[in-house]
Structure formats: structure tokens, C-alpha cells
Design a protein around this motif. Structure first.
Motif, PDB file in Angstrom:
ATOM      1  N   TYR A   1      -0.579  -2.212  12.891  1.00  0.00           N
ATOM      2  CA  TYR A   1      -0.686  -2.817  11.572  1.00  0.00           C
ATOM      3  C   TYR A   1       0.642  -2.710  10.836  1.00  0.00           C
ATOM      4  O   TYR A   1       1.402  -1.749  11.022  1.00  0.00           O
ATOM      5  CB  TYR A   1      -1.792  -2.147  10.761  1.00  0.00           C
ATOM      6  CG  TYR A   1      -3.101  -2.074  11.503  1.00  0.00           C
ATOM      7  CD1 TYR A   1      -3.960  -3.161  11.562  1.00  0.00           C
ATOM      8  CD2 TYR A   1      -3.482  -0.903  12.166  1.00  0.00           C
ATOM      9  CE1 TYR A   1      -5.159  -3.100  12.251  1.00  0.00           C
ATOM     10  CE2 TYR A   1      -4.683  -0.830  12.858  1.00  0.00           C
ATOM     11  CZ  TYR A   1      -5.510  -1.937  12.899  1.00  0.00           C
ATOM     12  OH  TYR A   1      -6.696  -1.866  13.594  1.00  0.00           O
ATOM     13  N   GLN A   2       0.906  -3.710  10.002  1.00  0.00           N
ATOM     14  CA  GLN A   2       2.120  -3.711   9.205  1.00  0.00           C
ATOM     15  C   GLN A   2       1.945  -2.819   7.976  1.00  0.00           C
ATOM     16  O   GLN A   2       0.825  -2.552   7.534  1.00  0.00           O
ATOM     17  CB  GLN A   2       2.457  -5.146   8.773  1.00  0.00           C
ATOM     18  CG  GLN A   2       2.661  -6.111   9.922  1.00  0.00           C
ATOM     19  CD  GLN A   2       3.838  -5.738  10.781  1.00  0.00           C
ATOM     20  OE1 GLN A   2       4.843  -5.206  10.284  1.00  0.00           O
ATOM     21  NE2 GLN A   2       3.744  -6.019  12.076  1.00  0.00           N
ATOM     22  N   ILE A   3       3.066  -2.405   7.418  1.00  0.00           N
ATOM     23  CA  ILE A   3       3.028  -1.541   6.239  1.00  0.00           C
ATOM     24  C   ILE A   3       2.376  -2.259   5.063  1.00  0.00           C
ATOM     25  O   ILE A   3       1.622  -1.657   4.280  1.00  0.00           O
ATOM     26  CB  ILE A   3       4.444  -1.066   5.869  1.00  0.00           C
ATOM     27  CG1 ILE A   3       5.028  -0.202   6.999  1.00  0.00           C
ATOM     28  CG2 ILE A   3       4.410  -0.254   4.570  1.00  0.00           C
ATOM     29  CD1 ILE A   3       4.281   1.071   7.250  1.00  0.00           C
ATOM     30  N   ASN A   4       2.634  -3.579   4.941  1.00  0.00           N
ATOM     31  CA  ASN A   4       2.070  -4.314   3.803  1.00  0.00           C
ATOM     32  C   ASN A   4       0.561  -4.513   3.922  1.00  0.00           C
ATOM     33  O   ASN A   4      -0.078  -4.952   2.970  1.00  0.00           O
ATOM     34  CB  ASN A   4       2.768  -5.667   3.647  1.00  0.00           C
ATOM     35  CG  ASN A   4       2.683  -6.520   4.914  1.00  0.00           C
ATOM     36  OD1 ASN A   4       2.017  -6.158   5.878  1.00  0.00           O
ATOM     37  ND2 ASN A   4       3.373  -7.641   4.916  1.00  0.00           N
ATOM     38  N   GLN A   5      -0.028  -4.194   5.076  1.00  0.00           N
ATOM     39  CA  GLN A   5      -1.469  -4.267   5.230  1.00  0.00           C
ATOM     40  C   GLN A   5      -2.169  -3.026   4.690  1.00  0.00           C
ATOM     41  O   GLN A   5      -3.377  -3.042   4.476  1.00  0.00           O
ATOM     42  CB  GLN A   5      -1.844  -4.467   6.700  1.00  0.00           C
ATOM     43  CG  GLN A   5      -1.504  -5.834   7.266  1.00  0.00           C
ATOM     44  CD  GLN A   5      -1.947  -5.978   8.710  1.00  0.00           C
ATOM     45  OE1 GLN A   5      -1.266  -5.539   9.640  1.00  0.00           O
ATOM     46  NE2 GLN A   5      -3.100  -6.581   8.896  1.00  0.00           N
TER      47      GLN A   5
END
Length: 297
Positions: A145-149
Motif C-alpha cells: 500500500y502507498q503512504i497516501n492510502q
């Protein structure tokens, strides 16, 4: 929304800083509840603005991240909204009037105030509370998962230590082939449930099995002097044993429910008012131990 939980490790000074952050979050929530009680017509935006007022007047509140303060105000507004909704629906009995929190066990950050390491094995909290870098240990992998998620990060205090939760914004779908099976469930205390095909699942009764150990731990707490370190240690042991039983109960309910859902296309069960059923003092302990609510949800 997925919630991944990791065990957090830090030094004694960092643990004290976490406790301080949790107490500050409790103070902000209770202050927002007091503002709503004293000032008629207070809304959600008023509570958000009040966080800045608290930060200006109290230095320890200013040390907490601004979004963490807003998150505490959102918790206060959630309790107020629940009270309003219960009144509108005409729910009989108590409507859940907002109460002051006495034993807060978590603090929630939003998208700021923390920084995740590149290897996803540690997290650093950058506000003025001085929590610093905490090591994370768990079975989940955050590399997918991306940090912005990651929309929320919570620090949770439990009897066996501190945990870090990540609320990840992701759409999760499972492709299950239709089985063509339908089933009806009847929950009980002797058997956990009996289905329409005559299959019965035994009730594990985790609390009844561990009751002897819990009573012994409770007696040790009662013998200690209030406020002493020995009493604190005994309370911690008692809390760990309660936590172990609750985890067993939750694990059993979730796995059993998942098995039933994956094996059938249509499931019919009785809509029990568990809140009313536990008023029977003769069966309240057994009903709570059965954890029908966790099984249904």
C-alpha cells in the motif's frame, strides 16, 4: 477500509510520552463535551475551532499534533451524534447521553504527525510529545500500500503493551463462486448454533473455562494496598488474562462466521436484542461469553 495492527516497542521515556498523548486526547474530548453541554447550539465546526483555543491556553495540548486534536474532537462529536440519532429513532430506555471519558486508551493521528520508515518496520511521531521512533512487529506487510492510502494511525494501549493501528483506504473484493446452499441458524448457550440441517457447533465457553484463574487473579488484586506498585502489577496480570480470553472469543467468532459465509449463499438468523437479553442477571454472563454479536457482525 482495512485496519492493520502492529505491536509497538519503545523505551520507557517513549512509553511515558505515549501515555501523555493519550491523556491529552482524553482532555480535548472531554473539553469538547463540556463545551457542547454549556453552549447551546454547538456544532461540529465549533468543536474543531475549540481545539485551537485549547492549544493556545494549555501548553500540553499544543504539544499534540493539530490533526490529532481534531480527531479527539471528532470522537466527541460522534458520541453527540449517536445521542441525537437515538433520540430521533425513539429508542426506549437510555439514549446514550455523552459522558466524560475516564479511561482513554488510544490517540489517533490523521495524515500528519507521523512518518513511516522506508522498510515499514518503524514509525516516527514528529509532534512535540516526544514519542519519537517506535519499532513495529507484526505479520502484515505494508509494502503493498502507498503512504497516501494510510488515512489514520492510532496508538492503542492494552494490558500486554502498546499497539499501532493503520487504517488503510482500499477497496477489498473477494470472488466467491456461488454454492447454491441456503442455511438457517439458531444460536444458543448450550450449543453455539444449530443450523437448519441439524448440525450443531459446541459453545466453547472461554470465560467459564478461565473463570478459576480469573478469580484467583482478582483475589490477588483485592489483597494489595490501593496505589501500591504490587497492586499495579496484579492489575496488569488480571488485565492480560481478561485480554487473552477476549481474543480467544473474538478469534472463534470471526473464523466460524467466515466459514459459514463462504459455504452458503443465503443465511437466515434470528434478530436478537442482545442488549435486552443481558438484563437477565442469571444468564448475562453466559450470553456475553457466547459473543453472538461478533458472530453476526
Amino acid at each position: 477500509m482495512l485496519v492493520f495492527e502492529f505491536k509497538a516497542y519503545g523505551k520507557s521515556a517513549q512509553i511515558k510520552a505515549i501515555d501523555d498523548a493519550i491523556r491529552t486526547a482524553q482532555f480535548i474530548r472531554n473539553s469538547c463535551i463540556r463545551l457542547w453541554m454549556d453552549v447551546q447550539g454547538t456544532g461540529k465546526n465549533d468543536l474543531q475551532k475549540y481545539c485551537a483555543v485549547l492549544a493556545a491556553n494549555f501548553p500540553f495540548a499544543n504539544e499534540l499534533n493539530s490533526m490529532a486534536r481534531q480527531s479527539s474532537a471528532e470522537r466527541a462529536w460522534a458520541s453527540i451524534t449517536r445521542f441525537y440519532n437515538n433520540c430521533k429513532k425513539g429508542i426506549p430506555g437510555l439514549k446514550g447521553y455523552p459522558q466524560f471519558q475516564k479511561d482513554c486508551r488510544s490517540v489517533e493521528y490523521k495524515i500528519s504527525g507521523w512518518k513511516l520508515a522506508l522498510n515499514r518496520k518503524s514509525i516516527t511521531f514528529t509532534d512535540k510529545k516526544g514519542i519519537g521512533q517506535l519499532k513495529l512487529k507484526g505479520t502484515r506487510d505494508l509494502h503493498f500500500y502507498q503512504i497516501n492510502q494510510i488515512k489514520r494511525v492510532r496508538l492503542v494501549k492494552r494490558a500486554d503493551g502498546y499497539y499501532c493501528q493503520f487504517c488503510i483506504d482500499v477497496n477489498r473484493q473477494e470472488n466467491i463462486e456461488p454454492s447454491g446452499n441456503t442455511i438457517g441458524l439458531d444460536v444458543g448457550l448450550k450449543e453455539y448454533y444449530t443450523d437448519s440441517h441439524g448440525v450443531m457447533v459446541e459453545n466453547p465457553k472461554f470465560l467459564r473455562i478461565g473463570q478459576k484463574v480469573l478469580k484467583r487473579s482478582q483475589r490477588r488484586v483485592s489483597r494489595k494496598v490501593k496505589g501500591s506498585k504490587n497492586r499495579g502489577k496484579a492489575r496488569q496480570v488480571l488485565g492480560k488474562r481478561h485480554l487473552k480470553i477476549s481474543r480467544k472469543r473474538k478469534d472463534h467468532a470471526i473464523k466460524l462466521a467466515r466459514c459459514v459465509v463462504q459455504s452458503n449463499d443465503l443465511i437466515a438468523y434470528e434478530d436478537l436484542r442482545i442488549k435486552n437479553m443481558v438484563r437477565n442477571h442469571c444468564l448475562a454472563k453466559s450470553i456475553n461469553d457466547a459473543s453472538w454479536y461478533q458472530f453476526r457482525v
